[in-house]
Motif scaffolding. Sequence first.
Motif, PDB file in Angstrom:
ATOM      1  N   ARG A  97     -10.038  -5.901   3.909  1.00 33.95           N
ATOM      2  CA  ARG A  97      -9.079  -5.115   3.163  1.00 33.95           C
ATOM      3  C   ARG A  97      -7.921  -5.695   2.139  1.00 33.95           C
ATOM      4  NH1 ARG A  97     -10.607  -2.395   7.962  1.00 33.95           N
ATOM      5  NH2 ARG A  97     -11.079  -0.344   7.614  1.00 33.95           N
ATOM      6  N   ASN A  98      -7.149  -5.201   1.523  1.00 33.47           N
ATOM      7  CA  ASN A  98      -6.527  -5.787   0.557  1.00 33.47           C
ATOM      8  C   ASN A  98      -4.983  -5.231   0.823  1.00 33.47           C
ATOM      9  OD1 ASN A  98      -8.261  -7.603  -0.824  1.00 33.47           O
ATOM     10  ND2 ASN A  98      -8.577  -5.810  -2.427  1.00 33.47           N
ATOM     11  N   ILE A  99      -3.872  -6.155   1.003  1.00 35.70           N
ATOM     12  CA  ILE A  99      -2.685  -5.333   1.141  1.00 35.70           C
ATOM     13  C   ILE A  99      -1.810  -5.574  -0.178  1.00 35.70           C
ATOM     14  CG2 ILE A  99      -0.535  -5.753   2.369  1.00 35.70           C
ATOM     15  CD1 ILE A  99      -2.303  -6.916   4.705  1.00 35.70           C
ATOM     16  N   LEU A 100      -1.347  -4.541  -0.758  1.00 40.29           N
ATOM     17  CA  LEU A 100      -0.536  -4.672  -1.820  1.00 40.29           C
ATOM     18  C   LEU A 100       0.854  -4.485  -1.430  1.00 40.29           C
ATOM     19  CD1 LEU A 100      -2.674  -2.155  -4.043  1.00 40.29           C
ATOM     20  CD2 LEU A 100      -2.820  -4.518  -4.041  1.00 40.29           C
ATOM     21  N   ARG A 106       0.887   0.024 -10.974  1.00 38.89           N
ATOM     22  CA  ARG A 106      -0.345   0.115 -11.653  1.00 38.89           C
ATOM     23  C   ARG A 106       0.010   0.109 -13.146  1.00 38.89           C
ATOM     24  NH1 ARG A 106      -3.000   5.263  -8.586  1.00 38.89           N
ATOM     25  NH2 ARG A 106      -3.723   4.168  -6.642  1.00 38.89           N
ATOM     26  N   ARG A 116       1.453   2.505  -5.124  1.00 39.78           N
ATOM     27  CA  ARG A 116       0.480   2.107  -4.568  1.00 39.78           C
ATOM     28  C   ARG A 116      -0.300   2.838  -3.429  1.00 39.78           C
ATOM     29  NH1 ARG A 116       3.071  -1.987   0.075  1.00 39.78           N
ATOM     30  NH2 ARG A 116       4.497  -0.520   0.740  1.00 39.78           N
ATOM     31  N   SER A 119      -3.570   3.475   1.683  1.00 44.71           N
ATOM     32  CA  SER A 119      -4.439   2.730   2.264  1.00 44.71           C
ATOM     33  C   SER A 119      -4.169   1.115   2.115  1.00 44.71           C
ATOM     34  CB  SER A 119      -5.851   2.997   2.083  1.00 44.71           C
ATOM     35  OG  SER A 119      -5.946   2.917   0.652  1.00 44.71           O
ATOM     36  N   ARG A 120      -3.559   0.864   1.277  1.00 49.52           N
ATOM     37  CA  ARG A 120      -3.167  -0.580   0.731  1.00 49.52           C
ATOM     38  C   ARG A 120      -2.007  -1.236   1.451  1.00 49.52           C
ATOM     39  NH1 ARG A 120      -7.290   0.812  -1.355  1.00 49.52           N
ATOM     40  NH2 ARG A 120      -8.529  -0.268  -3.116  1.00 49.52           N
ATOM     41  N   THR A 121      -1.246  -0.163   2.124  1.00 55.79           N
ATOM     42  CA  THR A 121       0.167  -0.698   2.758  1.00 55.79           C
ATOM     43  C   THR A 121      -0.121  -1.562   3.981  1.00 55.79           C
ATOM     44  OG1 THR A 121       0.335   1.312   4.077  1.00 55.79           O
ATOM     45  CG2 THR A 121       1.201   1.362   1.953  1.00 55.79           C
ATOM     46  N   VAL A 125      -3.012  -1.170   6.845  1.00 55.94           N
ATOM     47  CA  VAL A 125      -4.253  -2.070   6.763  1.00 55.94           C
ATOM     48  C   VAL A 125      -4.330  -2.663   8.324  1.00 55.94           C
ATOM     49  CG1 VAL A 125      -4.941  -4.549   6.457  1.00 55.94           C
ATOM     50  CG2 VAL A 125      -4.330  -2.864   4.459  1.00 55.94           C
TER      51      VAL A 125
END
Length: 190
Positions: A97-100, A106, A116, A119-121, A125
Amino acid sequence: MSVQKIKKAGGAEPDAFEASVAQELLNLEMTSGDLKASLRDLYIVAAKEVELGAGQKAIVVYIPFKLRGAFQKVHVRLVRELEKKFSGKHVLLIAQRNILGKSFSRSNKMGNKGPRPRSRTLTAVQDAILEDICYPTEIVGKRTRVKMDGKRIHKVYLDSKDQANVEGRTDTYASVYGKLTNKNVTFLFQ
């Protein structure tokens, strides 16, 4: 030949350990009749050994997020076979998974503006990693205890119907989760 079972980001070459895990996946696909059709389109992204303490090691296999559902269908049989191949070391499958970061926004070029995705926090994650580590056992509750000195202990309650299968692995789960996220976790059954 085992290169088809591991696809690293940017086309990087896998190291020796990752190649051995990919080779075992390929061997399972070739020799196992019931897993052959299921493993045909599956591949891994990375693999690493994690020290658990007391000289024990666990194998963490990273899989593509998009193939998570397909891996979960054969999870129990695949993990059992890989543990046999790697002399009893516990094997954990975790989706990549990616964390932003908080400052992510964007671009206007893509046409979609906004914050963001949740699901990317970092928190989302880390919760998803915990779900992946415990799979197929269901998490029925979570508690966070903050001690007087500020130290946090997370208590994770697993479904008691799987207690016989999972009880010996809870130390592995806690160690691997601690190495990946730097959080202390205690697993209990409810």
